[in-house]
Design a protein around this motif. Sequence first.
Motif, short mmCIF file in Angstrom:
data_model
loop_
_atom_site.label_atom_id
_atom_site.label_comp_id
_atom_site.label_asym_id
_atom_site.label_seq_id
_atom_site.Cartn_x
_atom_site.Cartn_y
_atom_site.Cartn_z
N HIS A 138 0.78 -1.10 -0.02
CA HIS A 138 -0.04 0.04 0.06
C HIS A 138 0.77 1.11 0.07
O HIS A 138 0.76 2.32 -0.60
N HIS A 139 1.83 1.34 0.79
CA HIS A 139 2.89 2.32 0.69
C HIS A 139 3.60 2.55 -0.34
O HIS A 139 3.74 3.94 -0.92
N ASN A 140 3.91 1.54 -0.97
CA ASN A 140 4.75 1.88 -2.25
C ASN A 140 3.78 2.30 -3.34
O ASN A 140 4.17 3.18 -4.21
N ASP A 141 2.63 1.87 -3.30
CA ASP A 141 1.50 2.49 -4.26
C ASP A 141 1.45 3.72 -4.26
O ASP A 141 1.33 4.64 -5.07
N GLU A 142 1.18 4.17 -2.89
CA GLU A 142 1.07 5.78 -2.70
C GLU A 142 2.16 6.66 -3.04
O GLU A 142 2.14 7.72 -3.71
N LEU A 143 3.27 6.15 -2.99
CA LEU A 143 4.60 6.67 -3.39
C LEU A 143 4.66 6.80 -4.89
O LEU A 143 5.18 7.90 -5.30
N LYS A 144 4.13 5.53 -5.53
CA LYS A 144 4.30 5.80 -6.92
C LYS A 144 3.18 6.89 -7.47
O LYS A 144 3.44 7.57 -8.60
N MET A 145 2.17 7.03 -6.74
CA MET A 145 0.97 7.92 -7.28
C MET A 145 1.69 9.25 -6.90
O MET A 145 1.32 10.38 -7.77
N ALA A 146 2.24 9.60 -5.72
CA ALA A 146 2.71 10.86 -5.63
C ALA A 146 4.05 10.88 -6.44
O ALA A 146 3.99 12.39 -6.90
N ALA A 147 4.71 10.26 -6.94
CA ALA A 147 5.66 10.58 -8.09
C ALA A 147 4.91 10.98 -9.38
O ALA A 147 5.51 11.77 -10.05
N VAL A 148 3.85 10.40 -9.57
CA VAL A 148 3.06 10.69 -11.08
C VAL A 148 2.43 11.88 -10.75
O VAL A 148 2.57 12.97 -11.74
#
Length: 218
Positions: free
Chosen positions: A207-217
Amino acid sequence: KSTLLNAIAGFALPSSGSISADGKLVNAPGPERGMVFQEYALFPWMTVEQNIAFGLEIKGMGKAEIAQRVASLLGMLGLADFKSRFPKDLSGGMRQRVAIARVLALDSPIMLMDEPFGALDALTRSNLQDELLRIWSELKKTIIFVTHSIEEAIYLADRIVVMTYRPGTVKRDIMVELPRQRDPSSAEFNALKRELGQLVMEEQQRHHNDELKMAAVD
């Protein structure tokens, strides 16, 4: 987890596949599947006794039989001295006892419980866990219980299904072989707690990794 429970209850239809209970297709709510919510869902204008009797009156059960069944449940759940009180006059734990009694009154073979003890203090939660196990041992209901507490799941369950973070799928299906009454301080209990904790942490990290990916986008 709650979506799955609502589908089993018949409140929501699955987008694919099907759900059957006792060989019958589930496509709507039914009396064979009783639901206990976290928020109690009691009628505030009714007394404890009236809340428990409500479903039986809707079914058209006779007054004498209703009175007998309600009295039995009031005794079983320690509510006899509170039968004339309204929900606003009860503690959270007592309200949840009433909610459980109302489902038990219908004698549903399956009980669905959506984090029923999540909003309670630790002592009340522990007491109601033991109360639920006592009811289960006496009445032999099938109980599907949603919880975020690993310790609660181990203490109560014969079988634990760990769900994944989105999309919600089954990550692990574990049969709990620990003898009852279970001791949360035992080595076996804590070994299973560590195993389940690792599974949950994997999903939290995803979940945390997915949130980081979304923030990077963004």
